[in-house]
Design a protein around this motif. Structure first.
Motif, mmCIF file in Angstrom:
data_model
loop_
_atom_site.group_PDB
_atom_site.id
_atom_site.type_symbol
_atom_site.label_atom_id
_atom_site.label_comp_id
_atom_site.label_asym_id
_atom_site.label_seq_id
_atom_site.Cartn_x
_atom_site.Cartn_y
_atom_site.Cartn_z
ATOM 1 N N LEU A 167 0.820 -1.213 0.000
ATOM 2 C CA LEU A 167 0.000 0.000 0.000
ATOM 3 C C LEU A 167 0.854 1.263 0.000
ATOM 4 O O LEU A 167 0.429 2.296 -0.536
ATOM 5 N N THR A 168 2.053 1.180 0.593
ATOM 6 C CA THR A 168 2.928 2.358 0.533
ATOM 7 C C THR A 168 3.344 2.654 -0.909
ATOM 8 O O THR A 168 3.477 3.819 -1.306
ATOM 9 N N LEU A 169 3.542 1.594 -1.686
ATOM 10 C CA LEU A 169 3.883 1.767 -3.098
ATOM 11 C C LEU A 169 2.739 2.458 -3.841
ATOM 12 O O LEU A 169 2.951 3.404 -4.609
ATOM 13 N N ALA A 175 0.367 9.811 -5.219
ATOM 14 C CA ALA A 175 0.802 11.178 -4.924
ATOM 15 C C ALA A 175 1.756 11.685 -6.002
ATOM 16 O O ALA A 175 1.667 12.844 -6.436
ATOM 17 N N ASP A 176 2.668 10.826 -6.449
ATOM 18 C CA ASP A 176 3.592 11.215 -7.520
ATOM 19 C C ASP A 176 2.832 11.574 -8.792
ATOM 20 O O ASP A 176 3.207 12.503 -9.527
ATOM 21 N N GLY A 177 1.758 10.825 -9.055
ATOM 22 C CA GLY A 177 0.962 11.110 -10.242
ATOM 23 C C GLY A 177 0.329 12.492 -10.182
ATOM 24 O O GLY A 177 0.273 13.208 -11.195
ATOM 25 N N LYS A 184 1.071 20.619 -5.952
ATOM 26 C CA LYS A 184 2.177 20.771 -5.012
ATOM 27 C C LYS A 184 2.340 19.490 -4.202
ATOM 28 O O LYS A 184 1.363 18.840 -3.845
ATOM 29 N N ARG A 185 3.603 19.131 -3.895
ATOM 30 C CA ARG A 185 3.887 17.884 -3.192
ATOM 31 C C ARG A 185 3.129 17.794 -1.858
ATOM 32 O O ARG A 185 2.509 16.767 -1.556
ATOM 33 N N ALA A 186 3.162 18.855 -1.069
ATOM 34 C CA ALA A 186 2.495 18.829 0.232
ATOM 35 C C ALA A 186 0.994 18.621 0.077
ATOM 36 O O ALA A 186 0.364 17.883 0.849
ATOM 37 N N ASP A 187 0.420 19.258 -0.921
ATOM 38 C CA ASP A 187 -1.021 19.114 -1.157
ATOM 39 C C ASP A 187 -1.351 17.704 -1.652
ATOM 40 O O ASP A 187 -2.378 17.122 -1.268
ATOM 41 N N ALA A 188 -0.500 17.159 -2.499
ATOM 42 C CA ALA A 188 -0.717 15.795 -2.999
ATOM 43 C C ALA A 188 -0.646 14.789 -1.857
ATOM 44 O O ALA A 188 -1.467 13.857 -1.778
ATOM 45 N N MET A 189 0.312 14.959 -0.953
ATOM 46 C CA MET A 189 0.449 14.043 0.183
ATOM 47 C C MET A 189 -0.738 14.148 1.125
ATOM 48 O O MET A 189 -1.261 13.138 1.620
#
Length: 254
Positions: A167-169, A175-177, A184-189
């Motif tokens: 699930l981490t994968l 999120a990378d997508g 933005k990375r923070a928003d995606a996470m």
């Protein structure tokens, strides 16, 4: 307060200890006092620390959390006969544990790292006389399910035991997508974490296929993304992951 004796002080032992610390007195057996002190600090409560050469498990309730390859070494160095051993060792059979450590009873368990936050999915099998105690003990770290055979537990190892890694994968890739498309990375996470939190609740009550059908509108965004996952053989890869993990568990048991 009942005492649980850990043999081993790795990540799984730490996760379980964090889940049990409010209900049980803990002690831990290991090779290195410095590592035992660190284990105590990370658990956050006072723990009796015992070096392996000074250990005696006579009549104790033991949580065996060493590497499968180290069973024979531990057996040669630890003294006494445990009342019951709860083993978290992947692919290590009840018979092997009984042969090497000679406890009165053995229960195999397969928790996962969510034990540290009280949300493990732990599968169990072994001596039926300890079924209720096993469910109560491991129930302190989340949900439990008693299985009818060691084969089923080996399969469950690939699903619930190894599942957090799978699930981490998925989580990271999703999120990378989003980042790839301009988020933005923070928003995606933050979005991904919210997704997993909500999905974790929904999947308890609703079949996965019904959840999918409920969100997939004809010709919509979900259908487009779902088709991309099928094109990438994600379904087949997930099924293959369980198969390969199960085969590895069988390999470890030999």
């Amino acid at each position: 307060m009942k005492t649980i004796t850990f043999i081993g002080n790795g990540n799984m032992a730490l996760s379980i200890a964090k889940g049990l610390k409010e209900r049980y007195k803990l002690e831990v057996i290991g090779r290195d006092l410095e590592k035992l002190n660190k284990f105590e600090d990370e658990v956050g409560v006072e723990i009796e620390k015992i070096l392996l050469e000074d250990s005696d498990i006579e009549g104790k309730t033991v949580m065996l959390c060493v590497k499968p390859a180290n069973v024979e070494e531990i057996a040669a160095r630890v003294k006494g006969r445990a009342k019951v051993i709860y083993s978290v060792l992947a692919g290590t059979t009840v018979q092997k544990i009984k042969h090497n450590l000679n406890p009165y009873a053995v229960v195999r368990s397969m928790p996962n790292l969510a034990a540290s936050v009280g949300r493990s999915m732990t599968t169990l099998t072994g001596d039926d006389s300890y079924k209720d105690e096993a469910k109560e003990l491991l129930g302190a770290i989340g949900s439990t399910l008693w299985l009818g055979s060691e084969k089923e537990l080996d399969i469950a190892t690939g699903l619930a035991g190894s599942g957090p890694a799978y699930l981490t994968l998925i989580a990271e890739a999703l999120a990378d997508g989003a980042v790839k498309q301009g988020m933005k990375r923070a928003d995606a996470m933050a979005t991904m974490r919210g997704l997993f939190a909500g999905f974790g609740e929904l999947i308890q009550e609703i079949h996965p296929a019904l959840l999918k059908d409920g969100v997939m509108s004809p010709g919509g965004t979900t259908a487009a993304g779902y088709g991309a996952l099928e094109d990438g053989n994600v379904r087949a890869s997930c099924m293959n992951a369980i198969e390969q993990a199960y085969k590895k568990a069988i390999e470890l048991s030999k």
